[in-house]
Design a protein around this motif. Structure first.
Motif, short mmCIF file in Angstrom:
data_model
loop_
_atom_site.label_atom_id
_atom_site.label_comp_id
_atom_site.label_asym_id
_atom_site.label_seq_id
_atom_site.Cartn_x
_atom_site.Cartn_y
_atom_site.Cartn_z
N SER A 72 -53.18 65.61 -11.91
CA SER A 72 -54.38 66.19 -12.53
C SER A 72 -55.61 65.44 -12.06
O SER A 72 -55.53 64.30 -11.56
CB SER A 72 -54.30 66.15 -14.06
OG SER A 72 -54.78 64.92 -14.56
N GLN A 246 -50.99 66.92 -16.29
CA GLN A 246 -51.16 68.29 -15.79
C GLN A 246 -51.29 69.27 -16.95
O GLN A 246 -51.87 70.36 -16.77
CB GLN A 246 -50.01 68.69 -14.86
CG GLN A 246 -48.67 68.86 -15.54
CD GLN A 246 -47.87 67.58 -15.58
OE1 GLN A 246 -48.43 66.48 -15.56
NE2 GLN A 246 -46.56 67.70 -15.61
N HIS A 250 -54.71 71.35 -16.74
CA HIS A 250 -54.00 72.20 -15.78
C HIS A 250 -55.01 73.02 -14.98
O HIS A 250 -56.05 73.44 -15.49
CB HIS A 250 -53.03 73.14 -16.50
CG HIS A 250 -51.98 73.70 -15.59
ND1 HIS A 250 -52.22 74.77 -14.76
CD2 HIS A 250 -50.70 73.31 -15.36
CE1 HIS A 250 -51.11 75.03 -14.07
NE2 HIS A 250 -50.18 74.16 -14.42
N GLU A 251 -54.70 73.25 -13.72
CA GLU A 251 -55.63 73.95 -12.85
C GLU A 251 -55.78 75.43 -13.21
O GLU A 251 -56.70 76.09 -12.76
CB GLU A 251 -55.20 73.80 -11.39
CG GLU A 251 -55.48 72.43 -10.82
CD GLU A 251 -56.92 72.00 -10.99
OE1 GLU A 251 -57.82 72.78 -10.61
OE2 GLU A 251 -57.16 70.91 -11.53
N ARG A 257 -63.36 74.75 -19.07
CA ARG A 257 -62.56 74.04 -18.07
C ARG A 257 -62.82 72.53 -18.06
O ARG A 257 -61.93 71.76 -17.69
CB ARG A 257 -62.83 74.60 -16.67
CG ARG A 257 -62.11 75.91 -16.38
CD ARG A 257 -62.32 76.33 -14.94
NE ARG A 257 -61.81 75.36 -13.99
CZ ARG A 257 -60.54 75.30 -13.59
NH1 ARG A 257 -59.63 76.15 -14.08
NH2 ARG A 257 -60.16 74.40 -12.69
N GLU A 364 -56.72 75.25 -2.13
CA GLU A 364 -56.80 75.06 -3.57
C GLU A 364 -56.28 76.31 -4.27
O GLU A 364 -56.18 77.39 -3.68
CB GLU A 364 -58.25 74.79 -4.02
CG GLU A 364 -58.77 73.43 -3.63
CD GLU A 364 -60.10 73.13 -4.32
OE1 GLU A 364 -60.44 71.95 -4.41
OE2 GLU A 364 -60.78 74.08 -4.77
N TRP A 372 -49.75 74.69 -8.20
CA TRP A 372 -51.21 74.69 -8.23
C TRP A 372 -51.72 73.46 -7.50
O TRP A 372 -51.21 72.36 -7.70
CB TRP A 372 -51.73 74.70 -9.67
CG TRP A 372 -51.52 76.01 -10.36
CD1 TRP A 372 -50.37 76.45 -10.95
CD2 TRP A 372 -52.47 77.07 -10.51
NE1 TRP A 372 -50.55 77.72 -11.48
CE2 TRP A 372 -51.84 78.11 -11.22
CE3 TRP A 372 -53.81 77.22 -10.14
CZ2 TRP A 372 -52.49 79.30 -11.55
CZ3 TRP A 372 -54.47 78.40 -10.46
CH2 TRP A 372 -53.81 79.42 -11.16
N LYS A 374 -55.21 71.20 -6.19
CA LYS A 374 -56.64 70.91 -6.33
C LYS A 374 -57.00 69.82 -5.33
O LYS A 374 -56.40 68.75 -5.30
CB LYS A 374 -56.96 70.44 -7.75
CG LYS A 374 -58.42 70.01 -7.95
CD LYS A 374 -59.38 71.17 -7.83
CE LYS A 374 -60.82 70.72 -8.13
NZ LYS A 374 -61.79 71.83 -7.97
N THR A 376 -58.92 66.85 -4.19
CA THR A 376 -59.68 65.79 -4.88
C THR A 376 -60.07 64.68 -3.94
O THR A 376 -59.55 64.60 -2.84
CB THR A 376 -58.87 65.20 -6.04
OG1 THR A 376 -57.67 64.62 -5.53
CG2 THR A 376 -58.54 66.24 -7.06
#
Length: 376
Positions: A72, A246, A250-251, A257, A364, A372, A374, A376
């Motif tokens: 995350s 996560q 979570h994404e 958000r 992404e 999922w 992301k 970073t």
């Protein structure tokens, strides 16, 4: 920098500000973990014993690398909220992390915050031509894990003084205590100080948040191998396993958000310290032979730590050493994952080709395999 020029520590105002920043973020993380979440730790006592042994900076014999999966955007700093409060007020014995340049260092306010929070500005290859495992920030991490003095010309060549510029230095010290990530910006050089020798660096080698129901990992990027192969001496290595953040972020989450979700189960597992001579001894010996054959000498005949020739970057033997070292580190994290009751992964999970096939050019969001991602 000559040995007699290496200062003991940053200025008092800088140290005070860093203590406040690290402690405030640590306390917020701890409050969320133990006040708004259901958090459990495994192996923490052994890890705290290691930190206690490292409390005396002058007595440290080697650096420390912790390495974990990445689930995350809040993993760091959240996971360090598991440390008891007394540890949160001693930045010299807390982790240094790597943060995305284009997210964390876009102006002076953010740059100041993340520098005080012991985060190194790191370019991402997808977003900058200055990215990759040979960027100056990786050299800084290697030096943090080692002991100076180091010989380099790190000072920036053209500092931008505008408010929007991320350029930053400790205003209470001399300008030579800086380094540049791209040849024009300016950041404090953490490895310039004696109090930072044999520091602790945490790294997420997946390089991306990866959320998958079966808790598999992405392939590990090779930058982590440089920390093991090039630091002197070989740092201690502690693999970790993270579960639960996560669910906190979570994404797939919807509005709002930006808010972490409370009342989730979080589990942080600290593995046992590796026997680095047994695990990495042969690889480091091969690297030293390669290095001795190829590397040039810096001032006073000493090589410049963290700076490599083209051969040491791209030669087949050097590439193979990084591959082997990275896979050993990934296997160490998998061993901690196995201790938590998860079955063995499909061996393809550690290969970059697997993710190229399943994700195509998508960087992404939700991948074809249901995971999922992301950046970073």
């Amino acid at each position: 920098m000559r040995p007699e020029e290496q200062p003991a520590s940053p200025s008092l105002p800088w140290r005070t500000s860093s203590v406040f920043t690290m402690a405030a973020v640590g306390l917020l993380s701890r409050g969320f973990l133990y006040g708004l979440s259901r958090t459990e730790t495994h192996g923490l006592d052994g890890f705290l014993k290691l930190l206690d042994e490292r409390k005396d900076v002058e007595g440290r014999q080697r650096g420390l690398v912790t390495v974990s999966n990445h689930v995350s955007v809040l993993d760091d700093p959240m996971i360090w909220g598991t440390l008891p409060i007394r540890y949160l007020f001693n930045p010299d014995n807390l982790r240094w992390g790597l943060g995305s340049y284009d997210l964390c260092f876009t102006n002076k306010v953010l740059s100041t915050f993340f520098n005080l929070g012991q985060v190194l500005p790191t370019h991402r290859s997808l977003h900058s031509r200055f990215g990759g495992l040979f960027q100056p920030t990786v050299a800084q991490a290697i030096r943090l894990l080692s002991q100076g003095p180091f010989y380099s010309n790190d000072s920036a060549t053209k500092a931008n003084k505008s408010f929007k510029s991320p350029d930053l230095s400790d205003p209470f010290t001399n300008g030579h205590l800086t380094f540049s990530t791209n040849g024009t910006d300016t950041f404090p050089s953490p490895s310039a100080y004696l109090s930072r020798r044999h520091s602790w660096v945490h790294i997420f080698p997946e390089g991306k948040v990866h959320q998958q129901e079966d808790h598999t990992m992405r392939y590990f990027k090779w930058g982590v191998s440089r920390l093991i192969l090039e630091s002197e001496p070989c740092p201690d290595v502690v693999p970790m396993w993270i579960e639960g953040p996560q669910e906190v972020m979570h994404e797939s989450r919807e509005f709002p958000r930006f808010l972490p979700r409370p009342l989730r189960d979080v589990s942080i597992t600290f593995g046992e310290k590796l026997d680095v001579e047994k695990v990495f001894g042969d690889l480091r010996a091969r690297w030293k032979r390669l290095h001795q054959r190829d590397v040039g000498s810096g001032p006073e005949g000493k090589p410049e730590m963290g700076v490599l020739s083209s051969a040491l970057k791209y030669a087949d033997e050097a590439v193979e050493l990084r591959k082997e070292c990275t896979m050993l580190i990934r296997n160490a994290v998998l061993n901690v994952r196995r201790q938590r009751g998860w079955p063995d992964e499909d061996p393809k999970g550690g290969l970059v080709e697997t993710y190229r096939e399943e994700g195509a050019r998508k960087t992404e969001g939700q991948m074809k395999d249901g995971s999922w991602i992301k950046d970073t």
